[in-house]
Structures are given as C-alpha cells and as structure tokens.
Scaffold this motif. Structure first.
Motif, PDB file in Angstrom:
ATOM      1  N   PHE A 199       0.955  -1.044  -0.021  1.00 51.44           N
ATOM      2  CA  PHE A 199      -0.026   0.103  -0.218  1.00 51.44           C
ATOM      3  C   PHE A 199       0.895   1.248   0.004  1.00 51.44           C
ATOM      4  O   PHE A 199       0.449   2.231  -0.623  1.00 51.44           O
ATOM      5  CB  PHE A 199      -0.862  -0.050   1.111  1.00 51.44           C
ATOM      6  CG  PHE A 199      -1.785   1.039   1.296  1.00 51.44           C
ATOM      7  CD1 PHE A 199      -2.955   1.257   0.340  1.00 51.44           C
ATOM      8  CD2 PHE A 199      -1.573   2.442   2.106  1.00 51.44           C
ATOM      9  CE1 PHE A 199      -3.703   2.578   0.592  1.00 51.44           C
ATOM     10  CE2 PHE A 199      -2.141   3.306   2.493  1.00 51.44           C
ATOM     11  CZ  PHE A 199      -3.349   3.465   1.349  1.00 51.44           C
ATOM     12  N   GLY A 212      -3.090  -5.035  -1.031  1.00 50.50           N
ATOM     13  CA  GLY A 212      -2.344  -3.537  -0.424  1.00 50.50           C
ATOM     14  C   GLY A 212      -2.212  -2.873  -1.863  1.00 50.50           C
ATOM     15  O   GLY A 212      -2.468  -1.685  -1.484  1.00 50.50           O
ATOM     16  N   LEU A 215      -5.559  -1.420  -2.953  1.00 54.07           N
ATOM     17  CA  LEU A 215      -6.031  -0.508  -2.155  1.00 54.07           C
ATOM     18  C   LEU A 215      -5.280   0.853  -2.662  1.00 54.07           C
ATOM     19  O   LEU A 215      -5.846   1.905  -2.427  1.00 54.07           O
ATOM     20  CB  LEU A 215      -5.769  -0.771  -0.695  1.00 54.07           C
ATOM     21  CG  LEU A 215      -6.659  -1.766   0.024  1.00 54.07           C
ATOM     22  CD1 LEU A 215      -5.916  -2.185   1.335  1.00 54.07           C
ATOM     23  CD2 LEU A 215      -7.924  -1.055   0.229  1.00 54.07           C
ATOM     24  N   ALA A 216      -4.273   0.802  -2.697  1.00 53.42           N
ATOM     25  CA  ALA A 216      -3.139   1.947  -3.247  1.00 53.42           C
ATOM     26  C   ALA A 216      -3.687   2.610  -4.534  1.00 53.42           C
ATOM     27  O   ALA A 216      -4.030   3.719  -4.646  1.00 53.42           O
ATOM     28  CB  ALA A 216      -1.628   1.604  -3.113  1.00 53.42           C
ATOM     29  N   ARG A 219      -7.538   3.967  -3.942  1.00 50.17           N
ATOM     30  CA  ARG A 219      -7.796   5.071  -3.053  1.00 50.17           C
ATOM     31  C   ARG A 219      -8.107   6.296  -3.983  1.00 50.17           C
ATOM     32  O   ARG A 219      -8.741   7.345  -3.322  1.00 50.17           O
ATOM     33  CB  ARG A 219      -6.991   5.468  -2.143  1.00 50.17           C
ATOM     34  CG  ARG A 219      -5.417   5.526  -2.762  1.00 50.17           C
ATOM     35  CD  ARG A 219      -4.266   5.652  -1.639  1.00 50.17           C
ATOM     36  NE  ARG A 219      -3.118   5.983  -2.144  1.00 50.17           N
ATOM     37  CZ  ARG A 219      -1.959   6.178  -1.088  1.00 50.17           C
ATOM     38  NH1 ARG A 219      -2.020   6.291   0.072  1.00 50.17           N
ATOM     39  NH2 ARG A 219      -0.772   6.414  -1.894  1.00 50.17           N
ATOM     40  N   VAL A 229     -11.851   0.167  -3.250  1.00 49.07           N
ATOM     41  CA  VAL A 229     -11.150  -0.073  -1.961  1.00 49.07           C
ATOM     42  C   VAL A 229     -12.057  -0.910  -1.064  1.00 49.07           C
ATOM     43  O   VAL A 229     -11.023  -1.815  -0.388  1.00 49.07           O
ATOM     44  CB  VAL A 229     -11.263   1.311  -1.180  1.00 49.07           C
ATOM     45  CG1 VAL A 229     -10.565   1.358   0.267  1.00 49.07           C
ATOM     46  CG2 VAL A 229     -10.372   2.214  -1.865  1.00 49.07           C
TER      47      VAL A 229
END
Length: 249
Positions: A199, A212, A215-216, A219, A229
């Motif tokens: 992330f 991860g 997610l990055a 976002r 997300v």
C-alpha cells in the motif's frame, strides 16, 4: 476448519484468473451481474483481481512465515539445548538479538529494507522474514529449555543419542503444538505487513493484483468507485478473521 480454509485458499491461488483482462468500454462500472464486484479504472474485473490476489497476499505471506518458522525454530532449538558456560553466553547473546528484533515495528523494518534494497517483492518478503523469525526463536528456545530435563530426553542421552537426533526425534515433536498455534497468528501479521508495505509502494508493485497494491490504486477513485477499496479491504479482513477462527478451533 483450519485445513478446509487452507485448502480453499490453495485452490483459489492455483487458478489462473483473468486479472489483466481490460474492457475500456466499461471502466469504473459498479457491481453488476456481469462484474460482481465492478470494474476498475482500466476496466479490469475487480472480483478476478481479488481472487488472483490470494496468490500474492496470502501466498507470499505464507511463504515468508514458512521461512521464518524454520529459521526461528532452528535457532531456538540450538540455543535452548546449549549447555555450559560458553554455550550459555552464546545463547544469551542470541536471545538478546531476538528480543531486539521482536521490539522493532515491522513496518519500520520494511521501510529500512526498502531504503536499502529498493521497493519490490523481494525486499518486502525479506523484511517479513527478518521480523518473523525472532518470535519463533524465542518460543522454541523457551520450550526447549523446559523439556530438555525431562526423563525421556535424559534417557535418550544416556543411551548415547546425539543432540541433533534428540532434538529432531524427541524435542521438536514435543514443542510442535505451541509453534503451530503461533504460526497462525504470525501468518496474519505477515499478510498485513505485506499488504501495508505494498500500500505504501514498498512491496509488490502494480499491476500485480496484491491486495495492498490494489488498495493503493483504488484510493484515487474511492469517492467515485468505492468498491475498488472495499473489495481488497474486505478480502484482507475476511482471510484474517478466518485464520483466527481456524486457530481458535
């Protein structure tokens, strides 16, 4: 329960999901019958990428913990078995290093490792192993010290059995239970550390579908496409909860 969860994750991990298949005509589509978890900014199916991420987030976490437990248990067995003044000095020094490593935050070690080796998969896994072996070494050391004076160990020594044979045949099976219990908890920690490093851009790099890293990437679109997300975050929470449940049972 634990083995059923592991088997299910293994089956998901070995399947080749279409994680890179793009559909620019359906970018950022919300969940629907065609794409159950929607699509991302490149039109890739989010469900396929979450399932493909099992190989990376769960697989790499499990692999890192496997290396950690082997290194840690070997160190713990050796230092726990050592006897004599010089041997105890060595054991004390090793355990001091173990205490120091245990006290360090995992993400801090990950940041330092990434600064030295650069961001990527290998530095992230290296950081997890550097942090992961110490708790197993401490546990194996304590358990080895507690059982090396047992009658069955003393009997094996009196019959001329060597230390390696005794540790492998008698001591290791005796301490295997607590080590297995600790392994589940360390797996969850390793998985979260890997996802956290990815992330932050220090672990697995896009477009690899590591949770991860997803997610990055997601976002940026969190307000217009919250499923980008929510899906990988839910996957991390679900696997962590299932691993914990399997350990309790």
């Amino acid at each position: 329960m634990r083995w059923l969860i592991a088997a299910a994750l293994l089956v998901i991990a070995v399947i080749e999901w279409p994680v890179e298949a793009t559909d620019f005509a359906n970018r950022l589509d919300p969940p629907s019958g065609t794409h159950l978890l929607g699509t991302d900014q490149l039109g890739r199916d989010v469900l396929a990428r979450v399932l493909g991420g099992v190989r990376w987030t769960v697989g790499l976490g499990a692999g890192a913990v496997a290396v950690s437990v082997v290194v840690g248990v070997v160190v713990g067995l050796a230092t726990g078995w050592l006897d004599g003044t010089r041997a105890r000095v060595v054991a004390t020094l090793v355990q001091s290093v173990v205490d120091l490593v245990v006290a360090l935050p995992a993400l801090l070690v990950g940041l330092v490792t990434a600064a030295v080796l650069g961001p990527g998969l290998v530095p992230a896994v290296t950081a997890i192993v550097l942090m992961g072996w110490a708790p197993f070494a401490r546990l194996a050391h304590r358990l080895t010290v507690s059982v090396r004076g047992e009658d069955w160990v003393l009997a094996a020594r009196s019959l001329g059995a060597g230390p390696v044979w005794i540790l492998r045949v008698h001591v290791l099976p005796a301490i295997a239970g607590p080590v297995r219990e600790a392994l589940t908890a360390r797996f969850v920690g390793a998985m979260l550390t890997l996802a956290g490093l990815s992330f932050l851009g220090l672990g697995v790099q896009p477009p690899t579908p590591e949770w991860g890293a997803m997610l990055a990437e997601g976002r940026t679109y969190a307000f217009v496409a919250p499923w980008l997300v929510a899906a990988p975050a839910a996957a991390v929470v679900l696997v962590s909860a299932l691993a914990g449940r399997g350990r309790v049972r």
